[in-house]
Design a protein around this motif. Structure first.
Motif, mmCIF file in Angstrom:
data_model
loop_
_atom_site.group_PDB
_atom_site.id
_atom_site.type_symbol
_atom_site.label_atom_id
_atom_site.label_comp_id
_atom_site.label_asym_id
_atom_site.label_seq_id
_atom_site.Cartn_x
_atom_site.Cartn_y
_atom_site.Cartn_z
ATOM 1 N N PRO A 69 1.513 51.801 20.606
ATOM 2 C CA PRO A 69 0.999 52.239 19.269
ATOM 3 C C PRO A 69 1.668 53.230 18.347
ATOM 4 C CG PRO A 69 -0.811 51.492 20.677
ATOM 5 C CD PRO A 69 0.455 51.866 21.413
ATOM 6 N N ALA A 107 -9.699 48.826 20.842
ATOM 7 C CA ALA A 107 -8.627 48.184 20.131
ATOM 8 C C ALA A 107 -7.266 48.720 20.641
ATOM 9 C CB ALA A 107 -8.718 48.660 18.803
ATOM 10 N N TRP A 108 -6.957 49.898 20.937
ATOM 11 C CA TRP A 108 -5.718 50.490 21.532
ATOM 12 C C TRP A 108 -5.316 49.701 22.780
ATOM 13 C CZ3 TRP A 108 -3.673 55.183 19.337
ATOM 14 C CH2 TRP A 108 -2.348 55.853 20.137
ATOM 15 N N SER A 111 -4.970 45.677 22.225
ATOM 16 C CA SER A 111 -3.712 45.333 21.473
ATOM 17 C C SER A 111 -2.377 45.444 22.383
ATOM 18 C CB SER A 111 -3.280 46.112 20.297
ATOM 19 O OG SER A 111 -3.309 47.613 20.864
ATOM 20 N N GLY A 130 -1.744 46.653 15.766
ATOM 21 C CA GLY A 130 -2.877 45.922 16.694
ATOM 22 C C GLY A 130 -4.141 46.850 16.451
ATOM 23 N N ASN A 133 -5.458 46.564 13.207
ATOM 24 C CA ASN A 133 -6.454 45.322 13.119
ATOM 25 C C ASN A 133 -7.697 45.500 13.690
ATOM 26 O OD1 ASN A 133 -5.143 42.962 11.508
ATOM 27 N ND2 ASN A 133 -5.507 41.832 13.499
ATOM 28 N N GLY A 134 -7.913 46.162 14.778
ATOM 29 C CA GLY A 134 -9.179 46.437 15.484
ATOM 30 C C GLY A 134 -10.179 46.957 14.360
ATOM 31 N N SER A 180 -0.477 41.520 19.911
ATOM 32 C CA SER A 180 -0.923 42.584 19.828
ATOM 33 C C SER A 180 -2.251 42.507 18.727
ATOM 34 C CB SER A 180 -0.173 43.848 19.558
ATOM 35 O OG SER A 180 0.285 43.634 18.197
ATOM 36 N N HIS A 181 -2.021 41.944 17.403
ATOM 37 C CA HIS A 181 -3.012 41.707 16.527
ATOM 38 C C HIS A 181 -4.230 41.169 17.035
ATOM 39 C CE1 HIS A 181 0.038 42.027 13.228
ATOM 40 N NE2 HIS A 181 0.166 43.101 13.926
ATOM 41 N N GLY A 184 -6.057 43.595 19.640
ATOM 42 C CA GLY A 184 -6.736 44.650 18.584
ATOM 43 C C GLY A 184 -7.926 44.101 17.996
#
Length: 238
Positions: A69, A107-108, A111, A130, A133-134, A180-181, A184
């Protein structure tokens, strides 16, 4: 980490002052995160970027779960993520500081694991989209489960600004890591559900006219009722 929650303000002017301070602090922290991404991007020419990305189905590629990220593939890539991070970061820090601290790690990691598990072998996944997006899915989830006015307003604002990101969790464009989206987004939903009570409801200012209304109602309830001339035929006995 203890986050101080200010006492309810005594007047609307103090409320506005606290709000300005809260949003200014949120913007500054989001800007600091964006500057950190820019610093990493400016240093990418000094090391092998591919070694620190998520490489699906490769054991060595798992270290990219922690580092991917922070990396970006082009100026356009980091510019789009920087704008989204600045806006969504400011919104989430100002509204949900405690929920944000719980959601970002989910989320990290989500993703990265989503990209590693669902991505094509031989591909490379990098970028903060990602995690961003979280944040969006956390805001939307909290708007649904909390349903207080600030939560609903934040969800509507996030949906207005980044509604198109809802479709990014599905395959739609080559070169975009929908995996990854999706990871996340799952982390954001879990974080929103887990931390739905983490941040207290915002203090509500009570205005003088509300006290006057309550006093009027109390006077009406306490007023004696004259029953001496009541028509007996209309009295119902229970």
């Amino acid at each position: 980490m203890h986050l101080h929650t200010p006492a309810p303000p005594v007047d609307p002017a103090q409320q506005r002052q606290l709000d300005r301070r809260r949003w200014r602090r949120a913007f500054n922290l989001s800007l600091a995160a964006v500057l950190a991404l820019l610093a990493v991007y400016s240093a990418q020419s000094t090391f092998d970027v591919g070694a620190w990305t998520v490489r699906p189905h490769v054991v060595d590629g798992l270290r990219g779960v922690l580092t991917a990220p922070l990396l970006h593939g082009s100026v356009d890539h980091i510019a789009s993520n920087a704008i989204a991070l600045l806006l969504l970061g400011t919104l989430t820090i100002a509204q949900y500081p405690r929920a944000l601290m719980r959601t970002v790690p989910l989320a990290w990691i989500g993703s990265g694991l989503g990209a590693w598990w669902l991505g094509e072998t031989g591909s490379f996944h990098l970028g903060a989209s990602g995690v961003i997006n979280g944040l969006l899915f956390m805001v939307l989830t909290l708007g649904l489960v909390r349903r207080d006015r600030p939560a609903v307003a934040a969800a509507m604002l996030g949906l207005t600004l980044f509604g198109g990101a809802l479709m990014s969790v599905l395959p739609h464009e080559p070169g975009i890591s929908w995996q990854s989206h999706l990871g996340g987004a799952v982390g954001g939903v879990i974080g929103g559900l887990w931390a739905r009570h983490a941040d207290p409801m915002p203090p509500r200012v009570r205005y003088s006219w509300e006290d006057e209304e309550d006093a009027t109602i109390d006077d009406a309830v306490d007023a004696p009722v004259d029953t001496t001339h009541r028509d007996a035929s209309r009295v119902t006995w229970g």
